[in-house]
Design an enzyme around this catalytic site. Sequence first.
Site, mmCIF file in Angstrom:
data_model
loop_
_atom_site.group_PDB
_atom_site.id
_atom_site.type_symbol
_atom_site.label_atom_id
_atom_site.label_comp_id
_atom_site.label_asym_id
_atom_site.label_seq_id
_atom_site.Cartn_x
_atom_site.Cartn_y
_atom_site.Cartn_z
ATOM 1 N N GLY A 10 0.836 -1.206 0.000
ATOM 2 C CA GLY A 10 0.000 0.000 0.000
ATOM 3 C C GLY A 10 0.862 1.245 0.000
ATOM 4 N N ALA A 14 -0.630 5.975 4.837
ATOM 5 C CA ALA A 14 -0.146 5.057 5.871
ATOM 6 C C ALA A 14 1.067 4.275 5.378
ATOM 7 C CB ALA A 14 -1.258 4.102 6.291
ATOM 8 N N GLY A 15 0.972 3.737 4.158
ATOM 9 C CA GLY A 15 2.075 2.934 3.620
ATOM 10 C C GLY A 15 3.332 3.773 3.431
ATOM 11 N N PHE A 113 -15.372 20.644 12.832
ATOM 12 C CA PHE A 113 -15.809 19.373 12.249
ATOM 13 C C PHE A 113 -16.760 18.702 13.235
ATOM 14 C CE2 PHE A 113 -13.840 16.703 8.688
ATOM 15 C CZ PHE A 113 -13.808 17.762 7.805
ATOM 16 N N ASP A 207 -8.359 -5.734 0.154
ATOM 17 C CA ASP A 207 -7.535 -6.916 -0.165
ATOM 18 C C ASP A 207 -6.599 -7.314 0.977
ATOM 19 O OD1 ASP A 207 -8.674 -6.486 -2.658
ATOM 20 O OD2 ASP A 207 -6.872 -5.567 -3.506
ATOM 21 N N GLN A 226 -18.910 3.064 9.001
ATOM 22 C CA GLN A 226 -19.366 4.459 9.032
ATOM 23 C C GLN A 226 -20.082 4.858 7.752
ATOM 24 O OE1 GLN A 226 -16.564 8.144 9.170
ATOM 25 N NE2 GLN A 226 -17.691 8.096 11.092
ATOM 26 N N HIS A 228 -21.286 8.246 5.866
ATOM 27 C CA HIS A 228 -21.127 9.703 5.905
ATOM 28 C C HIS A 228 -22.486 10.323 5.603
ATOM 29 C CE1 HIS A 228 -19.705 13.738 5.135
ATOM 30 N NE2 HIS A 228 -18.489 13.380 5.502
ATOM 31 N N LEU A 238 -18.583 12.141 -2.215
ATOM 32 C CA LEU A 238 -18.601 12.795 -0.901
ATOM 33 C C LEU A 238 -18.745 14.307 -1.005
ATOM 34 C CD1 LEU A 238 -18.074 12.408 2.202
ATOM 35 C CD2 LEU A 238 -15.726 13.072 1.689
ATOM 36 N N THR A 240 -17.817 16.968 1.598
ATOM 37 C CA THR A 240 -17.084 16.960 2.867
ATOM 38 C C THR A 240 -17.864 17.578 4.030
ATOM 39 O OG1 THR A 240 -15.145 17.798 4.030
ATOM 40 C CG2 THR A 240 -15.895 19.114 2.187
ATOM 41 N N GLU A 241 -17.570 17.030 5.221
ATOM 42 C CA GLU A 241 -18.115 17.605 6.451
ATOM 43 C C GLU A 241 -17.666 19.064 6.585
ATOM 44 O OE1 GLU A 241 -18.364 14.690 9.571
ATOM 45 O OE2 GLU A 241 -17.208 16.038 10.839
ATOM 46 N N ARG A 272 -20.982 11.794 12.994
ATOM 47 C CA ARG A 272 -21.544 11.289 11.733
ATOM 48 C C ARG A 272 -22.660 10.274 11.915
ATOM 49 N NH1 ARG A 272 -15.890 11.006 8.316
ATOM 50 N NH2 ARG A 272 -15.797 13.264 8.072
ATOM 51 N N HIS A 337 -18.749 5.126 4.108
ATOM 52 C CA HIS A 337 -17.597 6.032 3.993
ATOM 53 C C HIS A 337 -16.313 5.468 4.585
ATOM 54 C CE1 HIS A 337 -15.491 9.781 3.607
ATOM 55 N NE2 HIS A 337 -15.336 9.920 4.889
ATOM 56 N N ARG A 372 -15.902 6.946 13.983
ATOM 57 C CA ARG A 372 -14.733 7.804 13.792
ATOM 58 C C ARG A 372 -15.154 9.266 13.643
ATOM 59 N NH1 ARG A 372 -12.083 10.190 9.280
ATOM 60 N NH2 ARG A 372 -13.392 9.224 7.704
HETATM 61 C C1 LIG Z 1 -13.776 10.633 -0.376
HETATM 62 C C2 LIG Z 1 -13.079 10.521 0.939
HETATM 63 C C3 LIG Z 1 -12.783 11.662 1.672
HETATM 64 C C4 LIG Z 1 -12.140 11.561 2.904
HETATM 65 N N1 LIG Z 1 -11.863 12.718 3.600
HETATM 66 C C5 LIG Z 1 -11.195 12.625 4.777
HETATM 67 C C6 LIG Z 1 -10.823 13.805 5.493
HETATM 68 O O1 LIG Z 1 -11.070 14.941 5.071
HETATM 69 N N2 LIG Z 1 -10.170 13.668 6.671
HETATM 70 C C7 LIG Z 1 -9.848 12.441 7.190
HETATM 71 O O2 LIG Z 1 -9.241 12.384 8.247
HETATM 72 N N3 LIG Z 1 -10.166 11.306 6.514
HETATM 73 C C8 LIG Z 1 -10.828 11.378 5.324
HETATM 74 N N4 LIG Z 1 -11.133 10.222 4.648
HETATM 75 C C9 LIG Z 1 -10.613 8.933 5.139
HETATM 76 C C10 LIG Z 1 -9.128 8.838 4.808
HETATM 77 O O3 LIG Z 1 -8.837 9.545 3.642
HETATM 78 C C11 LIG Z 1 -8.674 7.382 4.620
HETATM 79 O O4 LIG Z 1 -9.092 6.603 5.705
HETATM 80 C C12 LIG Z 1 -7.155 7.299 4.532
HETATM 81 O O5 LIG Z 1 -6.636 8.242 3.629
HETATM 82 C C13 LIG Z 1 -6.716 5.898 4.151
HETATM 83 O O6 LIG Z 1 -5.326 5.907 3.953
HETATM 84 P P1 LIG Z 1 -4.529 4.549 3.791
HETATM 85 O O7 LIG Z 1 -3.110 4.917 3.568
HETATM 86 O O8 LIG Z 1 -4.875 3.646 4.896
HETATM 87 O O9 LIG Z 1 -5.153 3.899 2.464
HETATM 88 P P2 LIG Z 1 -5.173 4.416 0.932
HETATM 89 O O10 LIG Z 1 -4.781 5.813 0.796
HETATM 90 O O11 LIG Z 1 -6.476 3.995 0.383
HETATM 91 O O12 LIG Z 1 -4.040 3.540 0.266
HETATM 92 C C14 LIG Z 1 -4.199 2.154 0.071
HETATM 93 C C15 LIG Z 1 -3.056 1.658 -0.755
HETATM 94 O O13 LIG Z 1 -3.107 0.245 -0.794
HETATM 95 C C16 LIG Z 1 -2.853 -0.206 -2.090
HETATM 96 N N5 LIG Z 1 -3.493 -1.516 -2.252
HETATM 97 C C17 LIG Z 1 -4.777 -1.866 -1.962
HETATM 98 N N6 LIG Z 1 -4.972 -3.163 -2.245
HETATM 99 C C18 LIG Z 1 -3.792 -3.648 -2.715
HETATM 100 C C19 LIG Z 1 -3.354 -4.914 -3.187
HETATM 101 N N7 LIG Z 1 -4.156 -5.983 -3.255
HETATM 102 N N8 LIG Z 1 -2.072 -5.034 -3.607
HETATM 103 C C20 LIG Z 1 -1.231 -3.977 -3.584
HETATM 104 N N9 LIG Z 1 -1.598 -2.745 -3.142
HETATM 105 C C21 LIG Z 1 -2.856 -2.601 -2.715
HETATM 106 C C22 LIG Z 1 -3.389 0.866 -3.006
HETATM 107 O O14 LIG Z 1 -2.707 0.830 -4.238
HETATM 108 C C23 LIG Z 1 -3.067 2.129 -2.204
HETATM 109 O O15 LIG Z 1 -1.781 2.596 -2.533
HETATM 110 C C24 LIG Z 1 -11.783 10.301 3.411
HETATM 111 C C25 LIG Z 1 -12.065 9.158 2.679
HETATM 112 C C26 LIG Z 1 -12.729 9.259 1.471
HETATM 113 C C27 LIG Z 1 -13.071 7.993 0.737
#
Ligand SMILES: Cc1cc2nc3c(=O)[nH]c(=O)nc-3n(C[C@H](O)[C@H](O)[C@H](O)COP(=O)(O)OP(=O)(O)OC[C@H]3O[C@@H](n4cnc5c(N)ncnc54)[C@H](O)[C@@H]3O)c2cc1C
Length: 557
Positions: A10, A14-15, A113, A207, A226, A228, A238, A240-241, A272, A337, A372
């Site tokens: 990922g 986070a990754g 928020f 996954d 959750q 939204h 979305l 946004t809030e 939410r 969401h 959340r």
């Molecule tokens: C539309 C939207 C708006 C949001 N707005 C906010 C906000 O304003 N504030 C807030 O705090 N949170 C918000 N959130 C929540 C927040 O953005 C997410 O929870 C957070 O960014 C997730 O980050 P992540 O690094 O865990 O995952 P992601 O950013 O989703 O990254 C996942 C990674 O995993 C990889 N991956 C997935 N499956 C596989 C696989 N099988 N093999 C290899 N790679 C894989 C993908 O390629 C990707 O790089 C929002 C979410 C959404 C959907």
Amino acid sequence: MQRHDVVVVGAGLAGQRAALAAIQAGRDVAIVSKLHPLRSHSGAAQGGINAAVGKEDSVETHTYDTVKGSDYLGDQDAIEFFCQSAGPTVVEMEHFGTIFSRGEDGSLARRPFGGAGFPRTIYAADRTGLALLQALYEHLGTQPYTLYEEWDLLEVVVRDGRVQGIVALDRRTGEFAEIAAKAVIMATGPAGRIYGRTTNAHSCTGDGIAASYRAGAFLKDMEFVQFHPTALLESGILITEGARGEGGILKNASGERFMTRYAPHVLDLASRDVVSRAIVTEVKEGRGFPGGYVHLELMHLGKERIESRLQEICDFSRKFAGVDPVTQPIPVMPAQHYMMGGIGTNLRGETNVPGLYSAGEAACVSIHGANRLGGNSLLETLVFGRQAGEAAASYVATAPSPVLHETDLDQAVTPIRSMWGRTDGEDPQRLRTEMQTTMDSLVGIYRTAGELEEALRQIRALRQRFARVRIADTSAQFNLNLIDALETGNMLELAEVIVVGAIARTESRGAHSRLDYPKRDDVAWLKHTLAARGPGGPVLSYAPVTMTRFEPKERVY
Ligand SMILES: Cc1cc2nc3c(=O)[nH]c(=O)nc-3n(C[C@H](O)[C@H](O)[C@H](O)COP(=O)(O)OP(=O)(O)OC[C@H]3O[C@@H](n4cnc5c(N)ncnc54)[C@H](O)[C@@H]3O)c2cc1C
């Protein structure tokens, strides 16, 4: 065969943050991602990231708001650590080059928020996720690491009681490969596509959560999903809030500001779960607009403010709903969401499987508990991404060299080959759509035993049909039919865990709202659900919630 100390799966926030921490600790790190890093769902985050940085705000209040928001299911030691880390984390991202919006005096601008006692959401207009992701990606580019881009994780290999590496698919060539690693950090993000009506991108298919579950990790609190409150009516995109944070208000078909009845103190900025339930109740009781929706009004904020603070919201509303928020209300309804649940970890990102770590939306630490707060998730990716990266880096210092066999690859790939070999069988896209319909209609905002039992029957039937899934496209390169099948299999597995957990939890807490058990029940249910994969489906057990300072109280907004 490739080898690395640490494989991060990922490349979202986070990754990338986990990878940075492990690289800085001197480890050989690889990132495996099915998307280009900048296309990760983190880049879609709009509203902002929480940190108590102003003089008037405090870490204490942020901590309390998060505990209360979680409906007391969040672990308070983790929440304390999380809120203490917020300020330094945001400052670090600023130093990496994130261009945040500013107030008149040049300080970081903050907007209110939902569920927050103070305006503490720091933002970059309504593109906060993209601003953070780009800055982090550029910073990571100065470090040595290997990127396996457009590679899909298939399975995590665990032998002798610990992680040995992963099996993956290179989408561009269609080749399957093993990557040996002492530690794997699962940062694969959301699983929202289990639902049809969701704000999540098409890639959000859980996954890594499913692969970790198959590898023996406990999934925690998966029944807490959750919704939204404000997503565009047709598309589920979305709104946004931050739109309500800027002063937007919700109205029903008679023009009534209905939140006065549900959250008399904070109105549209209740948490939410509360606002989503209010909207659904208005529509169910006949006070919505024909077709079932309510209005979000921004017009009174004025053109200048709407177009500068909420640029994307303007674009989305104009393009996808045909309304101009400057002069017209936006038609909205709740949509899936965020998953509060995920791979169970402790504060350091460690799971119950030695060598397996997780962070971000794929993980459940748990700081969000049953619900959340907006703005806490971007922060979570960075705070716990770093924790997981550091923990994995120190684990690999003493872990034995990983050993992968050819049979590990065969085991992961044989089921795929049989999907290809069939001349007739189930279409993965069709199974996916049926799963989404089941989850939308039977496992939504309000739940009952009867509907959940029916959902379980349907999901299990779909899983049986999935055993006969057919990949009709036999091409090697960018075989999206194959990817579709893999993702659908993963989501079906997780859907079953969500439903089984929801049936068992006979209370209402946070986002899990049972019409047949409308009260929160702290005597029986102040505990985390843990799901382990058994031969006949998920096997549930329970773990205590860590309490430090805040005794459970009734939640009123
Ligand atoms: C539309 C939207 C708006 C949001 N707005 C906010 C906000 O304003 N504030 C807030 O705090 N949170 C918000 N959130 C929540 C927040 O953005 C997410 O929870 C957070 O960014 C997730 O980050 P992540 O690094 O865990 O995952 P992601 O950013 O989703 O990254 C996942 C990674 O995993 C990889 N991956 C997935 N499956 C596989 C696989 N099988 N093999 C290899 N790679 C894989 C993908 O390629 C990707 O790089 C929002 C979410 C959404 C959907």
